[in-house]
Design a protein around this motif. Structure first.
Motif, PDB file in Angstrom:
ATOM      1  N   HIS A  28       0.808  -1.168  -0.030  1.00  0.00           N
ATOM      2  CA  HIS A  28      -0.097  -0.061  -0.101  1.00  0.00           C
ATOM      3  C   HIS A  28       0.857   1.046   0.152  1.00  0.00           C
ATOM      4  O   HIS A  28       2.014   1.235   0.352  1.00  0.00           O
ATOM      5  N   SER A 150      -7.601   2.303  -5.974  1.00  0.00           N
ATOM      6  CA  SER A 150      -7.651   3.573  -5.142  1.00  0.00           C
ATOM      7  C   SER A 150      -9.175   3.958  -4.826  1.00  0.00           C
ATOM      8  O   SER A 150     -10.160   3.891  -5.792  1.00  0.00           O
ATOM      9  N   ARG A 158      -4.742   3.073  -0.808  1.00  0.00           N
ATOM     10  CA  ARG A 158      -4.004   3.069  -2.158  1.00  0.00           C
ATOM     11  C   ARG A 158      -3.246   1.573  -2.223  1.00  0.00           C
ATOM     12  O   ARG A 158      -2.359   1.740  -1.624  1.00  0.00           O
ATOM     13  N   GLU A 159      -3.906   0.846  -2.923  1.00  0.00           N
ATOM     14  CA  GLU A 159      -3.522  -0.522  -2.728  1.00  0.00           C
ATOM     15  C   GLU A 159      -2.795  -1.068  -3.895  1.00  0.00           C
ATOM     16  O   GLU A 159      -3.203  -0.844  -5.254  1.00  0.00           O
ATOM     17  N   VAL A 186       1.905  -4.499   3.275  1.00  0.00           N
ATOM     18  CA  VAL A 186       0.782  -4.048   3.925  1.00  0.00           C
ATOM     19  C   VAL A 186       1.027  -4.355   5.542  1.00  0.00           C
ATOM     20  O   VAL A 186       2.118  -5.021   5.707  1.00  0.00           O
TER      21      VAL A 186
END
Length: 305
Positions: A28, A150, A158-159, A186
């Protein structure tokens, strides 16, 4: 103890099958809000990573409100409606809502207008509102695998996924010059247990488990957490399997900061000045503190014996 990868911030690749814009991310974007940019820094960061995803992807999906966009940013509204509306059978989201998609690189220019790569939001408040709230969610896919997702108004979503070789590294490079911004695995980055107490070191907080067996919490683990932005000093004490920590005083800096710290400590208690860390975990935890300082521009010092 759980440690992500053989070195800090390295995650193993995996392929995630999902029929939704949602997926299980490997990484992220962490943004401490320190970057100095032309216009809203959170949107600049979002677009920087999105641009890399567009380089790697072959499909763009978006949920948004054409009516809201038309009222605030007609350029973005025109771009959205220029994409293909997705019928019910082809929707990736399972919870309803209008969805559009585009092919990459064919529709890249349209997508860039929608996401405002020209930064209309830097000088136009309406365009800023449209970019932040008119686009509910977007995602980029490559060969069916998720790359980036997003939710613009939820800056913590925001991955990224590392299933596509090179994507995460390229995204990391794209934000490397922005102060206080980094692409990281993460959370949690490191976890460990000492004296039956669980600990997690995340990108922005240290979490300590409490009352795991308390009847007041129905057997669910609860946590105290402390922001790393308040951390001043970290020192390893290997002979005692400990980390010694120093934190900013609640009576320091501005009136607003003092109030925030006192309010936080009222409910979470004083931050810990010593952490028990098993010998085998001490180096990985210390290394993670060091890399977080370097990646996210923290001001604390680390003294490793």
């Amino acid at each position: 103890m759980t440690y992500r990868g053989s070195e800090p911030f390295i995650s193993s690749s995996r392929v995630v099958a999902d029929v939704s814009l949602r997926f299980e991310p490997s990484h992220h974007v962490v943004d401490r809000g320190l970057a100095e940019t032309d216009g809203d820094s959170t949107l600049v960061v979002d677009n920087a990573v999105a641009a890399v995803a567009l380089d790697f992807g072959d499909e763009f999906r978006v949920r948004g409100s054409p009516t809201f966009l038309a009222e605030n940013d007609p350029v973005a509204a025109d771009a959205l409606t220029s994409l293909s509306r997705v019928d019910e059978e082809r929707k990736r989201r399972l919870d309803g809502g209008e969805e559009w998609d585009g092919s990459l690189p064919t529709d890249r220019e349209t997508v860039e207008r929608l996401l405002d790569f020209e930064r209309r939001f830097a000088a136009d408040t309406d365009a800023w509102v449209a970019r932040l709230h008119g686009i509910d969610e977007f995602a980029v896919f490559g060969d069916g695998d998720p790359l980036y997702r997003s939710i613009p108004h939820e800056t913590f979503i925001r991955e990224l996924d590392d299933a596509t070789t090179g994507f995460v590294d390229a995204a990391t490079d794209a934000v490397s010059e922005l102060r206080g911004v980094a692409v990281l695995p993460v959370d949690p980055l490191v976890t460990w247990t000492a004296a039956e107490t669980g600990y997690e070191l995340n990108a922005e907080i240290l979490r300590i488990a409490v009352d795991a067996d308390s009847s007041d919490h129905d057997g669910h683990e609860t946590w105290r957490w402390f922001g790393l932005s308040d951390l001043v000093y970290v020192r390893t004490v290997p002979e005692r399997d400990e980390l010694a920590l120093q934190w900013r005083e609640a009576n320091g800096t501005s009136l607003l900061e003092r109030g925030k710290r006192r309010f936080t400590r009222l409910f979470r208690g004083d931050p810990p000045t010593r952490l028990s860390v098993p010998e085998t975990t001490l180096d990985p935890v210390t290394e993670t503190f060091v890399q977080l300082r370097e990646s996210l521009d923290y001001e604390y010092r680390v003294d490793a014996e």
